[in-house]
Design a protein around this motif. Structure first.
Motif, PDB file in Angstrom:
ATOM      1  N   ILE A   1       4.121  17.289 -14.407  1.00 36.23           N
ATOM      2  CA  ILE A   1       3.274  16.378 -13.640  1.00 36.23           C
ATOM      3  C   ILE A   1       2.864  16.994 -12.306  1.00 36.23           C
ATOM      4  CG2 ILE A   1       3.255  14.114 -12.480  1.00 36.23           C
ATOM      5  CD1 ILE A   1       5.408  13.305 -14.610  1.00 36.23           C
ATOM      6  N   LEU A   2       1.662  16.669 -11.857  1.00 30.90           N
ATOM      7  CA  LEU A   2       1.191  17.044 -10.518  1.00 30.90           C
ATOM      8  C   LEU A   2       0.897  15.770  -9.728  1.00 30.90           C
ATOM      9  CD1 LEU A   2      -1.428  19.861 -11.322  1.00 30.90           C
ATOM     10  CD2 LEU A   2       1.056  20.052 -11.144  1.00 30.90           C
ATOM     11  N   ILE A   3       1.126  15.839  -8.405  1.00 36.19           N
ATOM     12  CA  ILE A   3       0.770  14.748  -7.500  1.00 36.19           C
ATOM     13  C   ILE A   3       0.076  15.342  -6.277  1.00 36.19           C
ATOM     14  CG2 ILE A   3       1.571  12.807  -6.095  1.00 36.19           C
ATOM     15  CD1 ILE A   3       4.119  12.730  -7.724  1.00 36.19           C
ATOM     16  N   ALA A   4      -1.092  14.810  -5.951  1.00 35.97           N
ATOM     17  CA  ALA A   4      -1.798  15.225  -4.735  1.00 35.97           C
ATOM     18  C   ALA A   4      -2.855  14.184  -4.404  1.00 35.97           C
ATOM     19  CB  ALA A   4      -2.447  16.596  -4.920  1.00 35.97           C
ATOM     20  N   GLU A   5      -3.077  13.970  -3.104  1.00 36.74           N
ATOM     21  CA  GLU A   5      -4.132  13.043  -2.647  1.00 36.74           C
ATOM     22  C   GLU A   5      -4.009  11.682  -3.337  1.00 36.74           C
ATOM     23  OE1 GLU A   5      -6.122  13.795  -0.167  1.00 36.74           O
ATOM     24  OE2 GLU A   5      -5.335  15.854  -0.034  1.00 36.74           O
ATOM     25  N   GLN A   6      -2.770  11.193  -3.449  1.00 35.35           N
ATOM     26  CA  GLN A   6      -2.487   9.892  -4.046  1.00 35.35           C
ATOM     27  C   GLN A   6      -3.045   9.769  -5.467  1.00 35.35           C
ATOM     28  OE1 GLN A   6      -3.501   6.759  -1.243  1.00 35.35           O
ATOM     29  NE2 GLN A   6      -1.776   7.299   0.029  1.00 35.35           N
ATOM     30  N   THR A   7      -2.991  10.900  -6.170  1.00 37.25           N
ATOM     31  CA  THR A   7      -3.441  10.969  -7.555  1.00 37.25           C
ATOM     32  C   THR A   7      -2.394  11.688  -8.395  1.00 37.25           C
ATOM     33  OG1 THR A   7      -5.752  11.078  -6.821  1.00 37.25           O
ATOM     34  CG2 THR A   7      -5.304  11.720  -9.094  1.00 37.25           C
ATOM     35  N   VAL A   8      -2.183  11.202  -9.623  1.00 38.35           N
ATOM     36  CA  VAL A   8      -1.272  11.825 -10.580  1.00 38.35           C
ATOM     37  C   VAL A   8      -2.105  12.534 -11.632  1.00 38.35           C
ATOM     38  CG1 VAL A   8       0.532  11.424 -12.295  1.00 38.35           C
ATOM     39  CG2 VAL A   8       0.449  10.029 -10.217  1.00 38.35           C
TER      40      VAL A   8
ATOM     41  N   GLY B   1       9.185  13.402   4.138  1.00 36.57           N
ATOM     42  CA  GLY B   1       8.685  12.589   5.239  1.00 36.57           C
ATOM     43  C   GLY B   1       9.349  11.229   5.336  1.00 36.57           C
ATOM     44  N   ILE B   2      10.289  10.941   4.437  1.00 41.11           N
ATOM     45  CA  ILE B   2      11.049   9.685   4.453  1.00 41.11           C
ATOM     46  C   ILE B   2      12.492   9.994   4.060  1.00 41.11           C
ATOM     47  CG2 ILE B   2       9.057   8.265   3.805  1.00 41.11           C
ATOM     48  CD1 ILE B   2      10.461   8.129   0.985  1.00 41.11           C
TER      49      ILE B   2
ATOM     50  N   ALA C   1       7.774  15.063 -10.892  1.00 36.50           N
ATOM     51  CA  ALA C   1       7.226  15.442  -9.589  1.00 36.50           C
ATOM     52  C   ALA C   1       7.699  14.443  -8.549  1.00 36.50           C
ATOM     53  CB  ALA C   1       5.694  15.475  -9.639  1.00 36.50           C
ATOM     54  N   LEU C   2       7.982  14.938  -7.344  1.00 32.06           N
ATOM     55  CA  LEU C   2       8.433  14.085  -6.241  1.00 32.06           C
ATOM     56  C   LEU C   2       7.633  14.443  -4.994  1.00 32.06           C
ATOM     57  CD1 LEU C   2      10.407  11.945  -5.184  1.00 32.06           C
ATOM     58  CD2 LEU C   2      12.059  13.772  -4.757  1.00 32.06           C
ATOM     59  N   ALA C   3       6.857  13.470  -4.514  1.00 30.23           N
ATOM     60  CA  ALA C   3       6.022  13.690  -3.335  1.00 30.23           C
ATOM     61  C   ALA C   3       5.984  12.420  -2.496  1.00 30.23           C
ATOM     62  CB  ALA C   3       4.596  14.097  -3.742  1.00 30.23           C
ATOM     63  N   SER C   4       6.276  12.574  -1.207  1.00 31.21           N
ATOM     64  CA  SER C   4       6.277  11.452  -0.266  1.00 31.21           C
ATOM     65  C   SER C   4       7.192  10.317  -0.711  1.00 31.21           C
ATOM     66  CB  SER C   4       4.846  10.931  -0.054  1.00 31.21           C
ATOM     67  OG  SER C   4       4.004  11.967   0.409  1.00 31.21           O
ATOM     68  N   GLY C   5       8.257  10.661  -1.413  1.00 33.92           N
ATOM     69  CA  GLY C   5       9.210   9.668  -1.872  1.00 33.92           C
ATOM     70  C   GLY C   5       8.856   9.002  -3.180  1.00 33.92           C
ATOM     71  N   TYR C   6       7.720   9.362  -3.771  1.00 29.85           N
ATOM     72  CA  TYR C   6       7.312   8.800  -5.053  1.00 29.85           C
ATOM     73  C   TYR C   6       7.692   9.775  -6.170  1.00 29.85           C
ATOM     74  CZ  TYR C   6       4.595   5.578  -2.201  1.00 29.85           C
ATOM     75  OH  TYR C   6       4.222   4.640  -1.277  1.00 29.85           O
TER      76      TYR C   6
ATOM     77  N   PRO D   1       0.831  -1.213   0.000  1.00 31.52           N
ATOM     78  CA  PRO D   1       0.000   0.000   0.000  1.00 31.52           C
ATOM     79  C   PRO D   1       0.865   1.261   0.000  1.00 31.52           C
ATOM     80  CG  PRO D   1       0.050  -0.997   2.188  1.00 31.52           C
ATOM     81  CD  PRO D   1       0.725  -1.964   1.262  1.00 31.52           C
ATOM     82  N   LEU D   2       0.323   2.329  -0.524  1.00 34.01           N
ATOM     83  CA  LEU D   2       1.056   3.587  -0.565  1.00 34.01           C
ATOM     84  C   LEU D   2       1.227   4.163   0.830  1.00 34.01           C
ATOM     85  CD1 LEU D   2      -0.605   5.399  -3.603  1.00 34.01           C
ATOM     86  CD2 LEU D   2       1.608   4.235  -3.555  1.00 34.01           C
ATOM     87  N   ARG D   3       2.320   4.875   1.018  1.00 33.56           N
ATOM     88  CA  ARG D   3       2.522   5.609   2.275  1.00 33.56           C
ATOM     89  C   ARG D   3       1.546   6.766   2.356  1.00 33.56           C
ATOM     90  NH1 ARG D   3       7.556   4.434   0.284  1.00 33.56           N
ATOM     91  NH2 ARG D   3       7.663   6.416  -0.833  1.00 33.56           N
ATOM     92  N   GLU D   4       1.296   7.226   3.553  1.00 33.88           N
ATOM     93  CA  GLU D   4       0.464   8.419   3.732  1.00 33.88           C
ATOM     94  C   GLU D   4       1.164   9.619   3.093  1.00 33.88           C
ATOM     95  OE1 GLU D   4      -2.578   8.778   5.069  1.00 33.88           O
ATOM     96  OE2 GLU D   4      -2.689   6.598   5.272  1.00 33.88           O
ATOM     97  N   SER D   5       0.388  10.488   2.492  1.00 29.82           N
ATOM     98  CA  SER D   5       0.949  11.647   1.797  1.00 29.82           C
ATOM     99  C   SER D   5       1.557  12.629   2.782  1.00 29.82           C
ATOM    100  CB  SER D   5      -0.137  12.344   0.975  1.00 29.82           C
ATOM    101  OG  SER D   5      -0.648  11.479  -0.010  1.00 29.82           O
ATOM    102  N   ALA D   6       2.854  12.862   2.643  1.00 31.18           N
ATOM    103  CA  ALA D   6       3.543  13.841   3.480  1.00 31.18           C
ATOM    104  C   ALA D   6       3.770  15.144   2.724  1.00 31.18           C
ATOM    105  CB  ALA D   6       4.887  13.285   3.950  1.00 31.18           C
ATOM    106  N   SER D   7       3.584  15.106   1.406  1.00 31.56           N
ATOM    107  CA  SER D   7       3.796  16.302   0.587  1.00 31.56           C
ATOM    108  C   SER D   7       2.987  16.174  -0.688  1.00 31.56           C
ATOM    109  CB  SER D   7       5.287  16.474   0.262  1.00 31.56           C
ATOM    110  OG  SER D   7       5.770  15.344  -0.448  1.00 31.56           O
TER     111      SER D   7
END
Length: 420
Positions: free
Chosen positions: A78-85, A54-55, A399-404, A30-36
């Motif tokens: 690219i945008l990343i937010a709320e576990q969506t690309v 956050g990691i 894009a880089l968010a929460s290590g993704y 499962p994905l990590r919780e969004s830290a950014s």
């Protein structure tokens, strides 16, 4: 044959159009919780700085591939937010805004605008990057249509035409990305009536049009804090101007000539409370301008330093701890921001994108090579460099968010996990 940034085109064998393939490499966890999040062009602050993840990230190794899907042409980031690309791509004869699951790349929803930009130098597809704020996506298509979409559902709230019937398109298409500032959507489109226009985030109605006029260029609007005031930096062919972002009235303007096209591409950077940087390719180089205010209230713009060592064609430099890091054409360099002194020259990374996180530079080159370099003025040191995407032209900002890490070119979109 395609142009990748230099004046000599890249020549290779033609390929069949990519099929709608999906290659899940590893989707069991499962994905990590969004830290950014990464909600707009060049990141949360539009300055190329990566927010805290956050990691811990292992910068010395290639990140682990999670999934890869086919993608359409274009140079949108690219945008990343709320576990969506979120991506803006060419899909047939339409520019399409896609929402995909960060976990597997599968589509959540899409919304399309029937338009297709193409030119010989930069190819097919959209150039603008959407902006996400408070659950709403603000998207500018290459035909000048601006719209607001619900980021969760893809429902269209409103759309409006931002250009006039006699609008003269820039040679390489509309490239500016919407700036959201105090409930205004500000666009640096160019035009003989108003080169910069602001629209209400609520209903898309025109709030103001600038008295600045001229042919459009390729920078996006940015508001810099100079002399303790908000200055909206704008450009038209052969000129840079500072506007009042509340009204669009011109505060000051200054000639800015660039060989061949007079079209500014790289974003201005605030260097101090009274200075900012402009940089361009085509032999122009970088220039630091100081701004002051006279007793009569008029602004004075003077050159502090010039340098031919930073010819930033369309890759935006980043500022870190008083030093500038950028691609001079395709060569990575470091300059002292206060004086313009060259500290070092590094390797050639093509005409790509540069981001900065803590003490590392992240560079995604125009051939899909990912490189990590130490962000220090003391010396050039490459930490890692390896092919990340397929070898087609890559001008899209990752894009880089929460290590993704999510990256794309005109052929594929891929997600990687960079947790240490």
């Amino acid at each position: 044959m395609e142009w990748r940034g230099g004046m000599i085109p890249h020549v290779g064998l033609s390929k069949d159009a990519p099929t709608n393939r999906q290659n899940i490499v590893n989707n069991s966890e499962p994905l990590r919780e969004s830290a950014s999040q990464w909600n707009q062009y060049r990141g949360p602050n539009r300055d190329g700085h990566i927010p805290p993840q956050g990691i811990d990230i292992n910068w010395k190794e290639k990140p682990k591939a999670l999934w890869k899907v086919s993608a359409g042409a274009g140079h949108s980031s690219i945008l990343i937010a709320e576990q969506t690309v979120f991506t803006l791509e060419q899909d047939g004869n339409s520019e399409t805004l896609f929402a995909r699951h960060l976990s597997n790349g599968k589509k959540k929803w899409k919304i399309a605008q029937q338009t297709k930009w193409n030119d010989m130098m930069s190819g097919t597809g959209p150039r603008s990057t959407p902006t996400l704020l408070d659950g709403k996506l603000y998207t500018l298509f290459s035909n000048g249509v601006l719209c607001r979409v619900n980021a969760k559902t893809g429902k269209l709230d409103w759309e409006t035409k931002t250009i006039d019937s006699d609008y003269e398109f820039p040679e390489w298409g509309i490239s500016c990305s919407p700036l959201i500032w105090n409930e205004l959507i500000i666009l640096n489109l160019g035009g003989e009536k108003s080169a910069v226009r602001a629209y209400s985030t609520k209903d898309g109605k025109l709030a103001w049009g600038s008295d600045l006029r001229g042919n459009g260029v390729y920078i996006s609007s940015s508001v810099l804090s100079l002399l303790g005031e908000d200055h909206l930096l704008a450009a038209v062919e052969g000129k840079i101007a500072g506007l009042n972002p509340r009204t669009g009235k011109t505060l000051w303007e200054k000639p800015w000539k660039i060989f061949l096209n007079n079209a500014q591409i790289a974003q201005p950077i605030a260097l101090s409370k009274n200075s900012f940087l402009l940089a361009a390719g085509y032999g122009k180089g970088a220039e630091c301008w100081n701004i002051s205010k006279r007793a009569n209230g008029k602004y004075l713009i003077e050159t502090n330093w010039k340098s031919k060592n930073l010819k930033a064609k369309f890759s935006n430099p980043v500022l870190k701890n008083g030093y500038l890091y950028g691609l001079s054409e395709n060569l990575l360099v470091c300059l002292e921001a206060k004086t313009g002194e060259l500290k070092w020259r590094g390797n050639k990374y093509g005409y790509g994108r540069i981001l900065v996180s803590k003490e590392k530079l992240l560079i995604l080159g125009n051939t899909g090579v990912l490189s990590i370099v130490e962000a220090t003025p003391d010396h050039f040191k490459e930490v890692f460099s390896e092919q990340l995407l397929s070898d087609v032209r890559c001008w899209n900002g990752p894009a880089l968010a929460s290590g993704y890490l999510v990256a794309m070119n005109g052929e594929e979109l891929a997600c990687f996990d960079w947790e240490k």
